[in-house]
Design an enzyme around this catalytic site. Structure first.
Site, PDB file in Angstrom:
ATOM      1  N   HIS A   1       0.819  -1.218   0.000  1.00 17.99           N
ATOM      2  CA  HIS A   1       0.000   0.000   0.000  1.00 17.99           C
ATOM      3  C   HIS A   1       0.851   1.265   0.000  1.00 17.99           C
ATOM      4  CE1 HIS A   1       0.409  -0.038   4.509  1.00 17.99           C
ATOM      5  NE2 HIS A   1       0.377   1.258   4.343  1.00 17.99           N
TER       6      HIS A   1
ATOM      7  N   ASP B   1      -0.090  -7.559   1.592  1.00 19.14           N
ATOM      8  CA  ASP B   1       0.408  -6.184   1.651  1.00 19.14           C
ATOM      9  C   ASP B   1       1.928  -6.202   1.741  1.00 19.14           C
ATOM     10  OD1 ASP B   1       0.544  -3.465   1.829  1.00 19.14           O
ATOM     11  OD2 ASP B   1      -0.216  -3.322   3.882  1.00 19.14           O
TER      12      ASP B   1
ATOM     13  N   SER C   1       4.348   2.561   8.155  1.00 22.28           N
ATOM     14  CA  SER C   1       4.011   1.518   7.194  1.00 22.28           C
ATOM     15  C   SER C   1       5.228   1.019   6.437  1.00 22.28           C
ATOM     16  CB  SER C   1       3.017   2.061   6.153  1.00 22.28           C
ATOM     17  OG  SER C   1       1.703   1.821   6.535  1.00 22.28           O
ATOM     18  N   GLY C   2       5.218  -0.275   6.143  1.00 18.56           N
ATOM     19  CA  GLY C   2       6.269  -0.861   5.327  1.00 18.56           C
ATOM     20  C   GLY C   2       7.538  -1.197   6.078  1.00 18.56           C
TER      21      GLY C   2
END
Length: 265
Positions: free
Chosen positions: A76, A124, A218-219
């Site tokens: 994402h 994801d 995120s990530g």
């Protein structure tokens, strides 16, 4: 040791219950909730993923260096068309220590089953091919990946790291933070009063209280202690829309070991 499902990625070459999950990338300046500032370069596989806007680059997500020319992050984070770069050896986003290496991203490989409209389906995860290999040193190292299929037990010690918001609606941390997030096993996290069916067994839950991931994380990696080493078991994916550190809504990560293949690397 690129054991991510490159088979699937190379092939690509040629809802959820209330409360809704919320992704943790940040469009502009948006830290780990709770926790503390990490020692500089204590997590040398952590990278800052940045996008170009005008003549400037801005942090939006984290990621993990898994080979000298490859970074693992969340799908994402990179499912929009932007000009990306990766900063390695980073600690303070607002200061240059001389330890940083900056690399362009020559190609983005998003898991082919990723669906941005269905958080609960999982997948994801993405790989970034850097424009050139990094130089490994004391400040830039490869993250250690787990064996394929490995699932950690409840309360296994882990740390989330990132530059995300320090609180829900708070501001970005210029310096890399870390927070202790023990694993919440699938049988607990999938209970109806926790995440329920939103969480799949291809995900890892960790935390669920005063410490959590938040926007801008995120990530990035979930760094878990296994046999005296830190192993990257998760890619930071989402938290509850009720807030980053909502009780019984632990931070959810893509489980890295679900996307590794024995036959590669």
């Amino acid at each position: 040791m690129l054991r991510f499902v490159v088979l699937t990625v190379l092939a690509a070459l040629v809802v959820a219950e209330r409360p809704e999950p919320r992704y943790l990338e940040e469009a502009v300046e948006e830290r780990v909730v709770g926790g503390e500032i990490a020692s500089p370069n204590a997590w040398p596989w952590q990278i800052s993923l940045q996008y170009q806007s005008g003549s400037m680059y801005y942090h939006t997500c984290g990621g993990t260096l898994i080979k000298p020319g490859w970074v693992m992050t969340a799908a994402h984070c990179v499912d929009s068309s932007r000009t990306w770069r990766v900063v390695l050896g980073e600690h303070d986003l607002n200061a240059n220590s001389g330890r940083e290496q900056i690399k362009g991203v020559s190609r983005v490989y998003i898991h082919p089953n990723w669906n941005s409209n269905n958080v609960a389906s999982g997948y994801d995860i993405a790989l970034l091919r850097l424009s050139s290999d990094v130089v490994l040193n004391s400040y830039v190292k490869l993250g250690l990946l787990p064996p394929s299929g490995q699932v950690l037990p409840n309360n296994n010690p882990c740390y989330i790291t990132g530059w995300g918001r320090t609180s829900t609606g708070g501001s970005l941390s210029a310096q890399l933070k870390q927070a202790y997030l023990p694993v919440v096993d699938y049988s607990t996290c999938s209970r109806s009063d926790w995440w329920g069916s939103t969480v799949k067994n291809t995900m890892v839950c960790a935390g669920g209280g005063s410490l959590s991931g938040c926007n801008g994380d995120s990530g990035g990696p979930l760094n878990c202690q296994v046999n005296g080493q830190y192993v990257v078991h998760g890619v930071t994916s989402f938290v509850s829309s009720l807030g980053c550190n909502t009780q019984k809504k632990p931070t959810v990560f893509t489980r890295v070991s679900a996307y590794l293949d024995h036959g590669i690397g």
